[in-house]
Design a protein around this motif. Structure first.
Motif, mmCIF file in Angstrom:
data_model
loop_
_atom_site.group_PDB
_atom_site.id
_atom_site.type_symbol
_atom_site.label_atom_id
_atom_site.label_comp_id
_atom_site.label_asym_id
_atom_site.label_seq_id
_atom_site.Cartn_x
_atom_site.Cartn_y
_atom_site.Cartn_z
ATOM 1 N N TRP A 63 -9.947 3.115 3.539
ATOM 2 C CA TRP A 63 -9.982 1.741 3.005
ATOM 3 C C TRP A 63 -8.883 1.527 1.968
ATOM 4 O O TRP A 63 -8.225 0.487 1.943
ATOM 5 C CB TRP A 63 -11.350 1.415 2.409
ATOM 6 C CG TRP A 63 -12.348 1.080 3.455
ATOM 7 C CD1 TRP A 63 -13.473 1.789 3.775
ATOM 8 C CD2 TRP A 63 -12.317 -0.035 4.349
ATOM 9 N NE1 TRP A 63 -14.130 1.188 4.817
ATOM 10 C CE2 TRP A 63 -13.442 0.055 5.195
ATOM 11 C CE3 TRP A 63 -11.445 -1.101 4.532
ATOM 12 C CZ2 TRP A 63 -13.719 -0.877 6.187
ATOM 13 C CZ3 TRP A 63 -11.719 -2.033 5.530
ATOM 14 C CH2 TRP A 63 -12.835 -1.911 6.335
ATOM 15 N N MET A 64 -8.680 2.533 1.106
ATOM 16 C CA MET A 64 -7.643 2.413 0.088
ATOM 17 C C MET A 64 -6.261 2.335 0.736
ATOM 18 O O MET A 64 -5.423 1.520 0.359
ATOM 19 C CB MET A 64 -7.699 3.586 -0.885
ATOM 20 C CG MET A 64 -6.711 3.436 -2.028
ATOM 21 S SD MET A 64 -6.844 4.748 -3.258
ATOM 22 C CE MET A 64 -8.452 4.397 -3.933
ATOM 23 N N THR A 66 -5.561 1.344 3.830
ATOM 24 C CA THR A 66 -5.443 0.087 4.574
ATOM 25 C C THR A 66 -5.078 -1.060 3.642
ATOM 26 O O THR A 66 -4.125 -1.802 3.904
ATOM 27 C CB THR A 66 -6.757 -0.231 5.325
ATOM 28 O OG1 THR A 66 -7.030 0.829 6.241
ATOM 29 C CG2 THR A 66 -6.663 -1.552 6.070
ATOM 30 N N LEU A 67 -5.823 -1.211 2.565
ATOM 31 C CA LEU A 67 -5.559 -2.311 1.635
ATOM 32 C C LEU A 67 -4.198 -2.144 0.960
ATOM 33 O O LEU A 67 -3.429 -3.109 0.851
ATOM 34 C CB LEU A 67 -6.674 -2.412 0.595
ATOM 35 C CG LEU A 67 -6.575 -3.582 -0.383
ATOM 36 C CD1 LEU A 67 -6.505 -4.920 0.353
ATOM 37 C CD2 LEU A 67 -7.756 -3.559 -1.344
ATOM 38 N N LEU A 70 -1.484 -2.959 3.482
ATOM 39 C CA LEU A 70 -1.451 -4.399 3.740
ATOM 40 C C LEU A 70 -0.758 -5.151 2.603
ATOM 41 O O LEU A 70 0.103 -6.005 2.845
ATOM 42 C CB LEU A 70 -2.867 -4.937 3.946
ATOM 43 C CG LEU A 70 -2.968 -6.432 4.227
ATOM 44 C CD1 LEU A 70 -2.265 -6.798 5.520
ATOM 45 C CD2 LEU A 70 -4.436 -6.850 4.274
ATOM 46 N N ILE A 71 -1.088 -4.796 1.386
ATOM 47 C CA ILE A 71 -0.460 -5.452 0.231
ATOM 48 C C ILE A 71 1.036 -5.147 0.194
ATOM 49 O O ILE A 71 1.866 -6.045 0.036
ATOM 50 C CB ILE A 71 -1.151 -5.024 -1.087
ATOM 51 C CG1 ILE A 71 -2.564 -5.620 -1.147
ATOM 52 C CG2 ILE A 71 -0.330 -5.455 -2.305
ATOM 53 C CD1 ILE A 71 -3.419 -5.059 -2.274
ATOM 54 N N CYS A 101 -1.654 -5.690 -7.792
ATOM 55 C CA CYS A 101 -2.805 -4.783 -7.701
ATOM 56 C C CYS A 101 -3.566 -4.719 -9.026
ATOM 57 O O CYS A 101 -4.806 -4.696 -9.040
ATOM 58 C CB CYS A 101 -2.360 -3.388 -7.273
ATOM 59 S SG CYS A 101 -1.825 -3.302 -5.550
ATOM 60 N N ILE A 106 -7.431 -3.668 -8.642
ATOM 61 C CA ILE A 106 -7.429 -2.553 -7.688
ATOM 62 C C ILE A 106 -6.224 -1.646 -7.977
ATOM 63 O O ILE A 106 -5.368 -1.431 -7.130
ATOM 64 C CB ILE A 106 -7.429 -3.055 -6.222
ATOM 65 C CG1 ILE A 106 -6.303 -4.080 -5.984
ATOM 66 C CG2 ILE A 106 -8.775 -3.626 -5.824
ATOM 67 C CD1 ILE A 106 -6.099 -4.433 -4.525
ATOM 68 N N ASN A 109 -4.859 1.143 -5.626
ATOM 69 C CA ASN A 109 -4.126 0.773 -4.424
ATOM 70 C C ASN A 109 -2.631 0.583 -4.692
ATOM 71 O O ASN A 109 -1.847 0.509 -3.747
ATOM 72 C CB ASN A 109 -4.708 -0.507 -3.824
ATOM 73 C CG ASN A 109 -6.111 -0.300 -3.320
ATOM 74 O OD1 ASN A 109 -7.049 -0.258 -4.102
ATOM 75 N ND2 ASN A 109 -6.268 -0.141 -2.037
ATOM 76 N N ALA A 113 0.485 0.866 -2.019
ATOM 77 C CA ALA A 113 1.204 -0.391 -1.777
ATOM 78 C C ALA A 113 2.681 -0.218 -2.110
ATOM 79 O O ALA A 113 3.557 -0.684 -1.371
ATOM 80 C CB ALA A 113 0.585 -1.512 -2.607
#
Length: 167
Positions: A63-64, A66-67, A70-71, A101, A106, A109, A113
């Motif tokens: 999840w980390m 992926t986010l 994406l960012i 972020c 977050i 992330n 990113a």
């Protein structure tokens, strides 16, 4: 003395990395052949970053990743909407990415990113003919290949740590 668990984890990471590289190369080659090798590398790196000793830790890492990816890919695409590649632009985009972020609360992330911004920007500098949106979408997709293979591996072939309920 090498423990059975150590061999299992080592083999799991090696297999997932090679499969991620293979699928990353072939996926990217379909859209943009010049960057296929880097696409495979990016998929393999993602699998290594995500694959952890337990299913729970792998899911959290996925999840980390992926986010963060994406960012980073989105921030790169936004930058390229207005400017061509430059080292100063890369630094400014990393700054803006980390700041975003932080503002979204977050901060963990921000590393992933920022790494995505770097890889996307470097790809743009090496292959300026790549459409900026395709570049960002490919980097995100390659990362997803590594994540998916890591998730499959830990689900289909859990480690001893999962069987013992370790974290």
């Amino acid at each position: 003395m090498i423990r059975r668990r150590s061999l299992h984890v080592s083999l799991q990471v090696a297999i997932v990395s090679v499969l991620s590289f293979y699928f990353g190369v072939h996926f990217t080659q379909f859209f943009q052949g010049e960057s296929a090798g880097i696409g495979g590398l990016w998929a393999a790196i993602s699998s290594i970053v995500v694959l952890q000793a337990t299913q729970k830790a792998t899911i959290e890492s996925a999840w980390m990743r992926t986010l963060g990816t994406l960012i980073g890919a989105s921030m790169s695409a936004l930058y390229f909407q207005f400017f061509p590649f430059s080292w100063l632009g890369m630094g400014a985009t990393i700054f803006a990415t980390v700041l975003l972020c932080e503002m979204l609360n977050i901060p963990d992330n921000a590393r992933l990113a920022s790494i995505t911004v770097c890889i996307t920007m470097v790809m743009a500098s090496l292959h300026p003919s790549i459409n900026p949106y395709l570049n960002s979408i490919l980097r995100f997709s390659e990362s997803m290949i590594g994540i998916a293979l890591s998730m499959a591996a830990i689900s289909l072939w859990p480690t001893d740590a999962d069987a013992k309920g370790e974290k």
